[in-house]
Scaffold this active site. Structure first.
Site, PDB file in Angstrom:
ATOM      1  N   GLY A 131      -8.368   6.533   0.889  1.00  0.00           N
ATOM      2  CA  GLY A 131      -7.600   7.660   1.395  1.00  0.00           C
ATOM      3  C   GLY A 131      -7.290   7.650   2.874  1.00  0.00           C
ATOM      4  CE1 TYR A 156       3.542  10.278  -3.815  1.00  0.00           C
ATOM      5  CE2 TYR A 156       4.332   8.264  -2.795  1.00  0.00           C
ATOM      6  CZ  TYR A 156       3.618   8.906  -3.781  1.00  0.00           C
ATOM      7  OH  TYR A 156       2.963   8.147  -4.725  1.00  0.00           O
ATOM      8  N   PRO A 170     -10.502   1.521   0.430  1.00  0.00           N
ATOM      9  CG  PRO A 170     -10.700   0.311   2.421  1.00  0.00           C
ATOM     10  CD  PRO A 170     -11.446   0.676   1.166  1.00  0.00           C
ATOM     11  N   GLY A 171      -6.940   1.427   0.599  1.00  0.00           N
ATOM     12  CA  GLY A 171      -5.756   0.668   0.198  1.00  0.00           C
ATOM     13  C   GLY A 171      -4.732   0.730   1.315  1.00  0.00           C
ATOM     14  NE  ARG A 172      -1.475   6.169   2.290  1.00  0.00           N
ATOM     15  CZ  ARG A 172      -0.421   6.554   1.546  1.00  0.00           C
ATOM     16  NH1 ARG A 172       0.793   6.283   1.964  1.00  0.00           N
ATOM     17  NH2 ARG A 172      -0.610   7.217   0.434  1.00  0.00           N
ATOM     18  CE1 TYR A 209      -1.022   3.399  -3.633  1.00  0.00           C
ATOM     19  CE2 TYR A 209      -1.250   3.806  -1.278  1.00  0.00           C
ATOM     20  CZ  TYR A 209      -1.815   3.645  -2.530  1.00  0.00           C
ATOM     21  OH  TYR A 209      -3.175   3.734  -2.663  1.00  0.00           O
ATOM     22  CB  CYS A 266      24.288   7.147  -8.806  1.00  0.00           C
ATOM     23  SG  CYS A 266      25.359   5.718  -8.646  1.00  0.00           S
ATOM     24  CD  GLU A 267      18.532   9.795  -9.189  1.00  0.00           C
ATOM     25  OE1 GLU A 267      18.103  10.915  -8.839  1.00  0.00           O
ATOM     26  OE2 GLU A 267      18.410   9.329 -10.323  1.00  0.00           O
ATOM     27  NE  ARG A 273       4.311   5.921   0.751  1.00  0.00           N
ATOM     28  CZ  ARG A 273       4.404   6.609   1.849  1.00  0.00           C
ATOM     29  NH1 ARG A 273       5.283   6.285   2.769  1.00  0.00           N
ATOM     30  NH2 ARG A 273       3.613   7.624   2.067  1.00  0.00           N
TER      31      ARG A 273
END
Ligand SMILES: Cc1ncc(COP(=O)(O)O)c(C=O)c1O
Length: 444
Positions: A261, A336, A296-298, A393, A364-365, A332
């Protein structure tokens, strides 16, 4: 004429500030933006855009910084594979001495393929299937973090059938608000994760009576992109309290898996400090005589990756810059509301007056928007930009929406670089598809 005022946020950091805050990046007057010692234009020239670029030296340096901060504690790092599961990335962390935290059969197999021993793997996740448990227990996984009573029963059955004993930690839900984005908070009572704090002691005692499982400790993970230590302190205090209560009840508790985290600075906010984080671990668990684990990742990979893209065209008097990367590559911002720094690759493009630009992709969004009214120097068709801090991510969350093939990946290591994933072809997109013969001959 636009109905709404379109003004750049005066607080946006300048390109120079963004680069200065990232030691792995430099702007060279001739070569432009350089990652470690490789000019990013060289990679874009060779592989085209969009293209992901990761810095191996940057990943190693970050792992070493974290290891240094926790060196006086009995901490083992299990890299959270979900953040970036490329085999080369896993290899870098494995060489650095990290284990892996996985949440699926695919991640388990990736970690094993990268050379990580099964006993160095922690299996997390709220819905592990019997097949996944069989694989992990059969190979001798180091720890399974159990998320429910139902899962504990499944593990006992699977392990007993295999003639094995699975080391398990109960993932407790400490009911702490991590103060992060709602979609990445995991430690509140109303999130789907973990075992309610009040049920944990009874389930631990039950686990100790079950065949095929050996309860070794507790685990918790309260969310992602956490920038302040308060939530960690609160959650770890509850975990330490749980360890004492379990021991007082006669249980053996030898491990606490403290989760991941740790947040990074995407804009100009300071990222989580490993030294301060280590302080929180020490304060909660210092005197407890437990083996600690972190996932830990991010924090390890986020700053080490970026997505290079080219401007396709500008429109509406340069209000919009349409680039060739899209939400299918980096989701992302759409998912988010994440803020990613956008930096021109050419030194000449990085200076000069800024104007508010909406940087958008071709999908197309309306959500396919990387930045709104971002203060950026003037951009023209063909100019390249880097979307920074996209190592976590990023590529792992890519899709092929709008039949857009996955972008290639390059790995820089000091002055060397190599392609570590080829660009997907259009034929790859439909390679597994078939059209049944009963559709033959039908018109409309
Ligand atoms: C159980 C678990 N551990 C570790 C992580 C890694 O989180 P982060 O990348 O924020 O460090 C996650 C991600 O949400 C997770 O669910």
């Amino acid at each position: 004429m636009h109905a709404q005022a379109h003004e750049a946020d005066a607080a946006d950091p300048s390109v120079a500030d963004l680069i200065a805050a990232r030691p792995h990046l430099t702007m060279h007057p001739m070569d432009g933006l350089v990652l470690e010692d490789v000019p990013l234009n060289a990679i874009a020239d060779a592989l085209g855009t969009p293209v992901w670029v990761y810095g191996a030296g940057t990943m190693r340096a970050r792992l070493a910084e974290l290891q240094h901060a926790v060196a006086d504690l009995p901490v083992h790092i299990h890299y959270a594979v979900k953040a970036n599961d490329h085999l080369a990335v896993l290899k870098i962390f494995a060489h650095g001495g990290a284990g892996a935290d996985v949440v699926s059969e695919g991640e388990f197999l990736r970690a094993r393929k990268a050379g990580i021993a099964a006993e160095n793997i922690v299996f997390s996740g709220v819905g592990k299937t019997v097949g996944e448990l069989r694989l992990a227990i059969g190979e001798g996984v180091g720890q399974i973090n159990v998320e429910s009573a139902a899962e504990l029963a499944m593990i006992s059955t699977v392990a007993t059938a295999l003639g094995k004993t699975a080391p398990v930690a109960l993932r407790i839900n400490p009911d702490v608000d991590a103060g992060t984005h709602a979609k990445i908070t995991t430690g509140r009572a109303d999130n789907k994760f973990g075992i309610p704090y009040s049920d944990a002691a009874a389930l631990y005692a039950h686990a100790a009576t079950l065949p095929g499982v050996a309860p070794v400790g507790i685990a918790l993970h309260i969310g992602s992109q956490i920038l302040s230590l308060g939530p960690y302190r609160a959650a770890y205090a509850r975990a330490a309290e749980m360890v004492r209560a379990l021991r007082a009840a006669g249980q053996t508790v030898s491990r606490v898996d403290c989760g991941g985290g740790l947040g990074i600075g995407y804009r100009d906010e300071p990222g989580a400090s490993p030294t301060a984080f280590a302080g929180a671990l020490r304060a909660a668990f210092g005197g407890l005589d437990v083996q600690l684990m972190i996932e830990p990742g991010r924090w390890l990979v986020g700053p080490a990756g970026m997505l290079l893209s080219s401007v396709v065209l500008t429109k509406a008097d340069e209000r919009f810059a349409v680039i060739d990367a899209a939400m299918n590559d980096l989701v992302r911002p759409a998912m988010y509301d994440a803020w990613h720094a956008i930096v021109p690759l050419a030194a000449g493009n990085a200076v000069g007056a800024v104007r508010p630009v909406d940087v958008v992709g071709p999908v197309c969004e309306s959500g396919d928007t990387f930045a709104r009214a971002r203060a950026l120097p003037s951009l023209a068709a063909g100019d390249r930009v880097a979307l920074l801090d996209a190592g976590a991510y990023g590529a792992v969350m890519s899709s092929t929406y709008n039949a857009r093939p996955n972008a290639p990946i390059a790995l820089v290591d000091g002055a060397r670089w190599a392609t570590i994933r080829a660009r997907q072809t259009h034929a790859d997109l439909w390679a597994a598809e078939s059209v049944p013969t009963f559709l033959d001959g039908r018109i409309g």
